[in-house]
Design a protein around this motif. Structure first.
Motif, PDB file in Angstrom:
ATOM      1  N   GLY A 106       4.014  -0.171 -67.969  1.00  0.00           N
ATOM      2  CA  GLY A 106       3.566  -1.388 -68.121  1.00  0.00           C
ATOM      3  C   GLY A 106       4.116  -2.430 -69.136  1.00  0.00           C
ATOM      4  O   GLY A 106       3.135  -3.285 -69.526  1.00  0.00           O
ATOM      5  N   ALA A 107       5.432  -2.153 -69.933  1.00  0.00           N
ATOM      6  CA  ALA A 107       5.899  -2.908 -70.619  1.00  0.00           C
ATOM      7  C   ALA A 107       6.149  -4.377 -70.192  1.00  0.00           C
ATOM      8  O   ALA A 107       6.752  -4.396 -69.160  1.00  0.00           O
ATOM      9  N   LYS A 108       6.236  -5.375 -70.893  1.00  0.00           N
ATOM     10  CA  LYS A 108       6.437  -6.653 -70.610  1.00  0.00           C
ATOM     11  C   LYS A 108       8.050  -7.071 -70.774  1.00  0.00           C
ATOM     12  O   LYS A 108       8.744  -7.813 -69.880  1.00  0.00           O
ATOM     13  N   LYS A 109       8.875  -6.219 -71.603  1.00  0.00           N
ATOM     14  CA  LYS A 109      10.262  -6.167 -71.601  1.00  0.00           C
ATOM     15  C   LYS A 109      10.648  -4.953 -72.145  1.00  0.00           C
ATOM     16  O   LYS A 109       9.862  -4.171 -72.771  1.00  0.00           O
ATOM     17  N   ASP A 110      11.997  -4.848 -71.933  1.00  0.00           N
ATOM     18  CA  ASP A 110      12.673  -3.393 -72.669  1.00  0.00           C
ATOM     19  C   ASP A 110      12.368  -3.347 -74.064  1.00  0.00           C
ATOM     20  O   ASP A 110      12.605  -4.419 -74.670  1.00  0.00           O
ATOM     21  N   GLY A 111      12.268  -2.402 -74.388  1.00  0.00           N
ATOM     22  CA  GLY A 111      11.835  -1.972 -75.771  1.00  0.00           C
ATOM     23  C   GLY A 111      10.719  -2.566 -76.374  1.00  0.00           C
ATOM     24  O   GLY A 111      10.431  -2.513 -77.641  1.00  0.00           O
ATOM     25  N   GLU A 112       9.469  -2.887 -75.531  1.00  0.00           N
ATOM     26  CA  GLU A 112       8.547  -3.529 -76.225  1.00  0.00           C
ATOM     27  C   GLU A 112       7.763  -2.251 -77.065  1.00  0.00           C
ATOM     28  O   GLU A 112       6.970  -2.577 -78.074  1.00  0.00           O
ATOM     29  N   LEU A 113       7.640  -1.031 -76.605  1.00  0.00           N
ATOM     30  CA  LEU A 113       6.939  -0.001 -77.287  1.00  0.00           C
ATOM     31  C   LEU A 113       7.416   0.210 -78.545  1.00  0.00           C
ATOM     32  O   LEU A 113       6.866   0.436 -79.610  1.00  0.00           O
ATOM     33  N   THR A 114       8.970   0.280 -78.532  1.00  0.00           N
ATOM     34  CA  THR A 114       9.628   0.646 -79.713  1.00  0.00           C
ATOM     35  C   THR A 114       9.506  -0.642 -80.624  1.00  0.00           C
ATOM     36  O   THR A 114       9.017  -0.163 -81.924  1.00  0.00           O
TER      37      THR A 114
ATOM     38  N   GLU B 202      13.466  16.691 -76.360  1.00  0.00           N
ATOM     39  CA  GLU B 202      13.464  17.278 -77.793  1.00  0.00           C
ATOM     40  C   GLU B 202      14.215  16.339 -78.696  1.00  0.00           C
ATOM     41  O   GLU B 202      15.312  15.758 -78.385  1.00  0.00           O
ATOM     42  N   LEU B 203      13.459  16.039 -79.721  1.00  0.00           N
ATOM     43  CA  LEU B 203      14.104  15.184 -80.880  1.00  0.00           C
ATOM     44  C   LEU B 203      14.362  15.964 -81.942  1.00  0.00           C
ATOM     45  O   LEU B 203      13.544  16.760 -82.620  1.00  0.00           O
TER      46      LEU B 203
ATOM     47  N   GLU C 227      14.033   3.950 -84.729  1.00  0.00           N
ATOM     48  CA  GLU C 227      14.127   2.778 -84.020  1.00  0.00           C
ATOM     49  C   GLU C 227      14.967   3.586 -82.710  1.00  0.00           C
ATOM     50  O   GLU C 227      14.592   3.530 -81.464  1.00  0.00           O
ATOM     51  N   GLU C 228      15.927   4.523 -82.844  1.00  0.00           N
ATOM     52  CA  GLU C 228      16.762   5.059 -82.124  1.00  0.00           C
ATOM     53  C   GLU C 228      15.959   6.139 -81.197  1.00  0.00           C
ATOM     54  O   GLU C 228      15.953   6.240 -80.006  1.00  0.00           O
ATOM     55  N   GLN C 229      15.324   6.955 -81.990  1.00  0.00           N
ATOM     56  CA  GLN C 229      14.641   7.940 -81.204  1.00  0.00           C
ATOM     57  C   GLN C 229      13.391   7.202 -80.542  1.00  0.00           C
ATOM     58  O   GLN C 229      12.996   7.798 -79.460  1.00  0.00           O
ATOM     59  N   LEU C 230      12.823   6.284 -80.734  1.00  0.00           N
ATOM     60  CA  LEU C 230      12.033   5.547 -80.201  1.00  0.00           C
ATOM     61  C   LEU C 230      12.165   4.815 -78.812  1.00  0.00           C
ATOM     62  O   LEU C 230      11.619   4.990 -77.832  1.00  0.00           O
ATOM     63  N   LYS C 231      13.478   4.335 -78.690  1.00  0.00           N
ATOM     64  CA  LYS C 231      14.128   3.886 -77.558  1.00  0.00           C
ATOM     65  C   LYS C 231      14.469   4.949 -76.689  1.00  0.00           C
ATOM     66  O   LYS C 231      14.332   4.880 -75.490  1.00  0.00           O
ATOM     67  N   GLU C 232      14.883   6.104 -77.209  1.00  0.00           N
ATOM     68  CA  GLU C 232      15.110   7.360 -76.234  1.00  0.00           C
ATOM     69  C   GLU C 232      13.778   7.749 -75.549  1.00  0.00           C
ATOM     70  O   GLU C 232      13.658   7.996 -74.434  1.00  0.00           O
ATOM     71  N   ILE C 233      12.531   7.829 -76.333  1.00  0.00           N
ATOM     72  CA  ILE C 233      11.402   8.050 -75.764  1.00  0.00           C
ATOM     73  C   ILE C 233      10.957   7.202 -74.711  1.00  0.00           C
ATOM     74  O   ILE C 233      10.413   7.380 -73.598  1.00  0.00           O
ATOM     75  N   GLU C 234      11.245   5.885 -74.978  1.00  0.00           N
ATOM     76  CA  GLU C 234      10.707   4.743 -74.177  1.00  0.00           C
ATOM     77  C   GLU C 234      11.494   4.555 -73.011  1.00  0.00           C
ATOM     78  O   GLU C 234      10.849   4.374 -71.795  1.00  0.00           O
TER      79      GLU C 234
END
Length: 420
Positions: free
Chosen positions: A373-381, A322-323, A359-366
């Motif tokens: 299948g991300a190449k690195k941490d935080g790629e989706l964000t 929940e955000l 950015e902060e909320q996306l990091k929480e989601i990611e």
């Protein structure tokens, strides 16, 4: 908030209008600093003039020719020296990866394909057919059998299967997957004519987008991934009211009549494809019974519907989220369901993220996602923030489009054994 949503809607309408005409006006994500220089393989066959023909008719049947068992309808404006399939001048190390994206017009395919380009780290050159070093995007409107005047004569819409050359579409998708080149028809949305076909060479990733990429069994069998972008009629009506009232001077009643006129053919020929899709991006209104003219774009509930044990590599959530911080806030959850007789896993985002705290909320989601299948941490964000101003970035549309884009890359790498 309503003003903000209305502004975002107008951006979406502008993007959708470009896409619906299959005129690609972008080269890739602006945040990509390691873009490849595009090459142009498109060679059109000539100027836009009416053929004056309607299929079927005695006049058209007299000019029908056949090459290797493939019927060349004269309504496609073939030149005498053209053949539907030929050897390619391009020599690829691997077979092209074929992606189908099915959706009605105005469903946001343009932004979605921009996200795929970002995940692949490539770009395409604008043109009737968008082509780059790695990816080619083909609009399936080109396989309409008749031009605009011809459809007026037949009384059929472009959604009707009888107005589309699925036989040619199927064999040409198959040929491209085998590394052959094709002379593909062109439907010119500016003039309404069928222009002479253009030469299309195979590419590493080939995206076939439009009304019917999953409809025909021959074409569907060639797809390495079948994607359906689903939008319920109430939301579609809300979006088109905003677009058509602003840009065309239509009334809400005219918009509703236009949608309802298309609805029988959409329901018969387009919508059933979602049963055969590997993954569906479904958008519904968060609250039923809203008045779009008063409230603008409704808050959305967006679902990523993933077939179990299918071609789409599954993404799951570790727990529900929940955000807060924005109206109405957002919730993310996951559950199993049945989709036209197939077992599916659904990841759902209901509401909107706080764009001031994006950015902060996306990091929480990611960090709560597994199998991304991300190449690195935080790629989706990073990808989402890079396209912050794009339509749908505040809700599950942008988030789950980005997930699918990363999965397209994952499928490419799995099939070819090469990094994108």
């Amino acid at each position: 908030m309503a003003k903000t949503r209305s502004s975002g809607l107008l951006q979406l309408a502008a993007v959708a209008s470009v896409l619906s005409a299959c005129h690609w006006a972008f080269v890739g994500p602006s945040s990509n600093t390691n873009r490849l220089t595009p090459r142009t393989l498109r060679r059109g066959g000539g100027e836009s003039v009416p053929t004056g023909l309607v299929w079927p008719s005695p006049e058209a049947e007299e000019k029908l020719r056949e090459v290797d068992g493939i019927k060349l309808y004269p309504t496609h404006a073939w030149k005498d020296d053209m053949v539907p399939i030929l050897d390619s001048s391009m020599k690829l190390e691997d077979k092209p990866v074929i992606i189908g994206v099915a959706a009605d017009s105005g469903c946001g395919k343009s932004t979605f394909l921009r996200r795929i380009l970002g995940a692949l780290g490539t770009e395409v050159k604008p043109g009737h057919t968008a082509i780059g070093d790695m990816m080619t995007v083909i609009c399936l409107d080109d396989y309409h059998t008749n031009d605009r005047a011809g459809r007026k004569a037949t009384g059929l819409t472009a959604l009707d299967a009888r107005e589309n050359d699925f036989d040619l579409m199927g064999v040409q998708i198959e040929a491209l997957k085998q590394g052959k080149a094709v002379y593909k028809p062109i439907y010119n949305h500016d003039t309404g004519n069928k222009d002479p076909p253009e030469l299309i060479e195979p590419n590493k990733v080939m995206v076939f987008e439009g009304l019917h990429p999953i409809y025909d069994e021959k074409a569907r069998s060639q797809l390495d991934l079948a994607i359906y972008i689903d939008i319920v009629n109430d939301v579609k009506f809300a979006w088109k009211v905003q677009r058509d009232v602003e840009e065309r001077g239509w009334t809400e009643e005219q918009v509703r009549e236009d949608i309802e006129k298309r609805l029988p053919d959409f329901s018969q020929y387009v919508d059933p494809q979602k049963a055969n899709a590997d993954v569906v991006l479904r958008r519904t209104a968060q609250v039923e019974g809203y008045e779009p003219s008063d409230q603008g774009l409704p808050f959305l509930k967006v679902k990523l519907i993933q077939k179990k044990d299918g071609k789409f590599p599954k993404m799951t959530l570790k727990k529900d989220l929940e955000l807060s911080g924005s109206k109405p806030g957002a919730t993310l959850k996951m559950y199993d369901d049945d989709w036209f007789g197939s077992a599916v896993t659904v990841v759902e985002m209901d509401g909107e993220i706080d764009m001031d705290n994006m950015e902060e909320q996306l990091k929480e989601i990611e960090s709560n996602m597994e199998g991304l299948g991300a190449k690195k941490d935080g790629e989706l964000t990073e990808a989402m923030v890079g396209l912050k101003s794009s339509p749908g970035s505040q809700n599950g549309t942008g988030l789950l489009q980005t997930v699918i884009a990363m999965k397209v890359r994952e499928i490419y790498e799995k099939i070819t054994g090469k990094e994108a």
